[in-house]
Design an enzyme around this catalytic site. Structure first.
Site, PDB file in Angstrom:
ATOM      1  N   ARG A 232      22.105  37.193  42.210  1.00  0.00           N
ATOM      2  CA  ARG A 232      20.987  36.623  42.495  1.00  0.00           C
ATOM      3  C   ARG A 232      19.811  37.609  42.840  1.00  0.00           C
ATOM      4  NH1 ARG A 232      22.328  33.195  39.819  1.00  0.00           N
ATOM      5  NH2 ARG A 232      22.699  30.880  40.060  1.00  0.00           N
ATOM      6  N   GLU A 260      11.303  36.109  37.980  1.00  0.00           N
ATOM      7  CA  GLU A 260      11.560  35.623  36.584  1.00  0.00           C
ATOM      8  C   GLU A 260      11.138  34.406  36.228  1.00  0.00           C
ATOM      9  OE1 GLU A 260      16.244  34.203  36.474  1.00  0.00           O
ATOM     10  OE2 GLU A 260      16.241  36.403  37.037  1.00  0.00           O
ATOM     11  N   HIS A 283      18.737  37.302  32.406  1.00  0.00           N
ATOM     12  CA  HIS A 283      19.386  36.401  33.171  1.00  0.00           C
ATOM     13  C   HIS A 283      20.391  35.684  32.193  1.00  0.00           C
ATOM     14  CE1 HIS A 283      19.440  33.735  36.991  1.00  0.00           C
ATOM     15  NE2 HIS A 283      20.542  33.866  36.678  1.00  0.00           N
TER      16      HIS A 283
END
Length: 401
Positions: A232, A260, A283
């Site tokens: 994360r 993001e 991601h």
């Protein structure tokens, strides 16, 4: 049971939920701003999400009982708001561990061999073997792991396959456990940083890990270290990372970013990618067919267990401790009204019940109930409860603290 799926989901999972008798509403293009309206209209009991954020407005819009995060991390769900409303939050831990570990190693190799730069130059008709031949190589290097959960543990055999040694830190890691894993125990994240040629982060995001990797951590890194984050973005102080990229020649492989987009597509403006020292992916750590099939199967298992038993596997928001100070054990004949009378007396005394269970013995003739109470009842009250019902065989009080 009505299930709303507000993200893309595997066909095998959709069919699994339907086979379990669920009324499945599949709306993969729902966004955060439309979620509350959809929940208010279709009134699902279960909500399944991947990247869609679930805020308090969505949680209070209908009659939700369970939110399933089809993945491991659940920081996109307002868990505190769900807890206030008595809504279970569950996740699918470990189902994407191999996929994330594979991507982490892909980023390590890509950084070391300048693979993205090779591809871009070649596509532009440029041949630059002289520049791209300068790789360090991984054999004999040290991989540092920050976090040794399921994903971190998947990194260990992969590192060995490349001839790397492993140094590791985790809040739960002990020297004995490190020895069993075949890794070098480090007592702090700073000690991992100073001992490693490559550092890979595998931490869950919570109050203890938010911003954990800051100036002190990056300050201990060797110049030129590779820094990999497939966990994360919020566990990293981005200003400290940016400074390390500028001043220490550190290069980073990142799958997660501070700014993001929340959905599958969108504008991407995170300044860190402009440093020239970052290889970034979108991601996608958990995005393999294998991982998504496993997550879909786990989601079906969670929903089916809740539907069939009322119990939720992998629930993340049950209290670890309660204000209970004692437990009242009621050994009784399994007859109607016994526990109702006990609870009426507890309620009349203005004592709050925190937890309770009733265990029935073989033959269904007798049972034992354990009722966790916030305050201790008076002995006179217990005597009155027992005297009021001959089906109560014994009352005993267990002090919890």
């Amino acid at each position: 049971m009505r299930v709303l799926i507000a993200d893309k989901f595997e066909e095998s999972g959709l069919q699994g939920l339907k086979s379990a008798g669920c009324d499945v509403l599949y709306q993969p293009d729902l966004k955060e701003e439309g979620l509350a309206d959809a929940i208010g209209r279709v009134l699902p009991e279960v909500l399944v999400v991947r990247s869609t954020k679930v805020n308090e407005g969505a949680l209070s819009a209908g009659a939700l009982k369970l939110v399933v995060r089809a993945g491991a991390g659940y920081n996109t769900i307002d868990v505190a708001a769900a807890s206030r409303r008595g809504i279970y939050v569950s996740n699918c831990p470990g189902k994407n561990s191999i996929a994330v570990a594979e991507l982490a190693f892909a980023l390590i190799l890509a950084l070391d061999r300048h693979i993205a730069d090779n591809v871009i130059a070649g596509s532009q008709g440029k041949w630059n073997k002289a520049a791209f031949s300068k790789a360090r190589g991984l054999f004999g290097r040290t991989l540092g792991l920050i976090g040794v959960g399921q994903i971190g543990r998947e990194m260990i055999p992969r590192a060995r396959g490349f001839g790397m040694s492993v140094a590791a830190w985790s809040r739960s890691l002990t020297p004995e456990a490190a020895e069993e894993l075949g890794v070098e125990y480090k007592s702090s994240i700073e000690n991992v940083a100073s001992a490693s040629d490559v550092v890979s982060v595998h931490l869950a995001l919570n109050a203890q890990t938010r911003g954990l990797l800051g100036a002190g951590f990056f300050g201990r890194m060797r110049p030129g270290t590779y820094f990999i984050n497939t966990a994360r973005a919020e566990v990293v102080d981005q200003d400290a990372l940016s400074k390390a990229l500028r001043e220490k020649g550190i290069r980073a492989g990142l799958d997660v970013f501070a700014s993001e987009p929340s959905g599958g597509t969108g504008e991407f403006t995170d300044e860190i990618v402009k440093s020239g020292s970052v290889y970034g992916t979108h991601h996608i750590g958990a995005s393999t067919d294998q991982a998504q099939e496993a997550i879909a199967a786990e989601t079906v298992r969670i929903v089916k267990a809740f539907q069939d038993t009322g119990k939720v596997p992998n629930v993340v928001n049950l209290a670890k401790t309660t204000p209970a100070t004692c437990a009242l054990a009621v050994r009784h004949l399994d007859r109607p009204g016994v526990l109702a009378g006990v609870l009426d007396a507890i309620s009349a005394a203005r004592i709050n019940v925190q937890e309770m269970e009733n265990i029935v013995f073989d033959g269904a003739e007798a049972a034992v109930a354990r009722i966790h109470l916030e305050t201790e009842p008076a002995s006179e009250m217990l005597a009155q409860i027992q005297a009021a019902n001959p089906n109560i065989l014994e009352l005993s009080l267990i002090r919890l603290r």
